[in-house]
Write an enzyme that holds these catalytic residues in place. Structure first.
Site, PDB file in Angstrom:
ATOM      1  N   TRP A  12       0.805  -1.226   0.000  1.00 24.09           N
ATOM      2  CA  TRP A  12       0.000   0.000   0.000  1.00 24.09           C
ATOM      3  C   TRP A  12       0.838   1.276   0.000  1.00 24.09           C
ATOM      4  CZ3 TRP A  12      -5.102  -0.183   3.364  1.00 24.09           C
ATOM      5  CH2 TRP A  12      -6.000  -1.042   2.736  1.00 24.09           C
ATOM      6  N   LYS A  13       2.117   1.135   0.301  1.00 23.08           N
ATOM      7  CA  LYS A  13       2.990   2.332   0.400  1.00 23.08           C
ATOM      8  C   LYS A  13       2.333   3.376   1.317  1.00 23.08           C
ATOM      9  CE  LYS A  13       4.498   1.343  -4.251  1.00 23.08           C
ATOM     10  NZ  LYS A  13       5.098   1.843  -5.463  1.00 23.08           N
ATOM     11  N   HIS A 101      12.831  -2.497  -0.784  1.00 24.02           N
ATOM     12  CA  HIS A 101      12.076  -1.911  -1.908  1.00 24.02           C
ATOM     13  C   HIS A 101      12.908  -0.793  -2.537  1.00 24.02           C
ATOM     14  CE1 HIS A 101       8.988   0.130  -4.206  1.00 24.02           C
ATOM     15  NE2 HIS A 101       8.275  -0.979  -4.116  1.00 24.02           N
ATOM     16  N   GLU A 170      11.532  -6.868  -8.902  1.00 26.41           N
ATOM     17  CA  GLU A 170      10.802  -5.690  -9.351  1.00 26.41           C
ATOM     18  C   GLU A 170      11.723  -4.801 -10.183  1.00 26.41           C
ATOM     19  OE1 GLU A 170       7.243  -4.780  -6.706  1.00 26.41           O
ATOM     20  OE2 GLU A 170       8.927  -3.765  -5.793  1.00 26.41           O
ATOM     21  N   GLY A 176       5.125   1.229 -11.388  1.00 28.09           N
ATOM     22  CA  GLY A 176       4.242   2.379 -11.578  1.00 28.09           C
ATOM     23  C   GLY A 176       4.266   2.982 -12.977  1.00 28.09           C
ATOM     24  N   SER A 214       3.744  -2.876 -12.022  1.00 28.72           N
ATOM     25  CA  SER A 214       2.610  -2.579 -12.915  1.00 28.72           C
ATOM     26  C   SER A 214       1.692  -3.767 -13.193  1.00 28.72           C
ATOM     27  CB  SER A 214       3.120  -1.997 -14.249  1.00 28.72           C
ATOM     28  OG  SER A 214       3.720  -0.743 -14.035  1.00 28.72           O
ATOM     29  N   GLY A 236       0.132  -0.179  -6.951  1.00 29.00           N
ATOM     30  CA  GLY A 236      -1.052   0.627  -7.255  1.00 29.00           C
ATOM     31  C   GLY A 236      -2.364  -0.152  -7.230  1.00 29.00           C
TER      32      GLY A 236
HETATM   33  C1  PEP Z   1       5.739  -1.649  -6.027  1.00 29.00           C
HETATM   34  O1  PEP Z   1       6.002  -0.472  -5.815  1.00 29.00           O
HETATM   35  O2  PEP Z   1       6.169  -2.534  -5.277  1.00 29.00           O
HETATM   36  C2  PEP Z   1       4.906  -1.978  -7.185  1.00 29.00           C
HETATM   37  C3  PEP Z   1       4.932  -3.207  -7.645  1.00 29.00           C
HETATM   38  O3  PEP Z   1       4.158  -0.962  -7.701  1.00 29.00           O
HETATM   39  P1  PEP Z   1       3.171  -1.019  -8.977  1.00 29.00           P
HETATM   40  O4  PEP Z   1       2.418  -2.298  -8.926  1.00 29.00           O
HETATM   41  O5  PEP Z   1       2.277   0.174  -8.785  1.00 29.00           O
HETATM   42  O6  PEP Z   1       4.035  -0.899 -10.180  1.00 29.00           O
END
Ligand code: PEP
Length: 253
Positions: A12-13, A101, A170, A176, A214, A236
């Site tokens: 959720w950040k 992260h 990631e 994002g 994403s 997100g």
């Molecule tokens: C994240 O920040 O860990 C992430 C996967 O973000 P998003 O899914 O929005 O790209």
């Protein structure tokens, strides 16, 4: 080899207030009522520190586990204004913790700090979701494997229990941005990461390796055929019950 469990971990950040629990409540109702959702799937939501205790209490008998998004690199208590240790997150009900992260790496987390966070978290019986990923420059310079191997080897050690560690691959350029890796590249990268992990831990099987960046209800279908991927870290799209449920539904439909 793929692991048996598929993880859907929502990050959720800096999002959420107490009433945002309604999002989790809807996800929880969905997984409880949907016949296709079974023990093979594991949902973890990592809200901000402020919500861990109330959310963990609310979901203590349910199918959703709660995690933390980070912790301070020193454990227990200390004279560190604003800091939260892994012990503190565990004491209020976190079962998982995200470490490394790219948001936190870019704000100054070093490998030494990450190692200490991982070690402290494991000592506190948290499952660690350790994030790694290359940036656009690394990718264009064909340095992805080199970067990932370093990020893993500089932090993880044979003495850690590989079953308590989940790697979230990631790519920074995909977080994002709406961009996701080509299926073939992602498969090769996942297989490479698992090889590095098996070498470190000297085990025949590997820690789980997730993909993050994403992921949404539409593109999730492209990941279905990549059985090596043991789940997803979702940013997100995890802040909306509809989007998160769509990801799960479209994954196993
Ligand atoms: C994240 O920040 O860990 C992430 C996967 O973000 P998003 O899914 O929005 O790209």
């Amino acid at each position: 080899m793929a692991n048996n469990i598929k993880y859907f971990i929502g990050n959720w950040k800096m999002f959420g207030i107490p009433k945002s629990i309604s999002i989790l409540d809807k996800i929880n109702k969905f997984v409880k009522s949907d016949k296709k959702f079974n023990k093979k799937y594991k949902i973890v939501i990592t809200p901000p520190y402020t919500l861990i205790q109330s959310y963990a209490k609310f979901f203590s008998n349910n199918k959703i586990s709660i995690g933390a998004q980070n912790c301070y690199h020193k454990d227990n208590f200390g004279a560190n204004t604003g800091a939260i240790s892994s012990l503190m997150t565990k004491s209020v009900g976190a079962q998982y913790i995200i470490i490394g992260h790219s948001d936190n790496r870019s704000e100054g987390d070093t490998d030494a700090m990450l190692k200490s966070k991982v070690e402290n978290s494991l000592n506190n019986k948290l499952k660690v979701v350790f994030c790694i990923g290359e940036n656009k420059e690394h990718k264009l310079g064909k340095k992805t494997f080199e970067v990932l191997e370093k990020q893993i080897k500089n932090v993880l050690e044979e003495k850690f229990n590989f079953k308590d560690i989940i790697i979230a691959y990631e790519p920074i350029w995909s977080i994002g941005t709406g961009q996701i890796p080509e299926a073939d590249d992602l498969l090769k990268t996942t297989i490479f990461i698992k090889k590095v992990l098996r070498n470190i831990f000297k085990k025949k099987s590997s820690s789980a390796v997730l993909y993050g960046g994403s992921v949404d209800g539409k593109n999730i279908s492209q990941f279905k055929k990549l059985n090596e991927i043991d789940g997803f870290l979702i940013g997100g799209a995890s802040k909306s019950d509809k989007n998160f449920i769509d990801i799960i539904k479209n994954y196993y439909k």
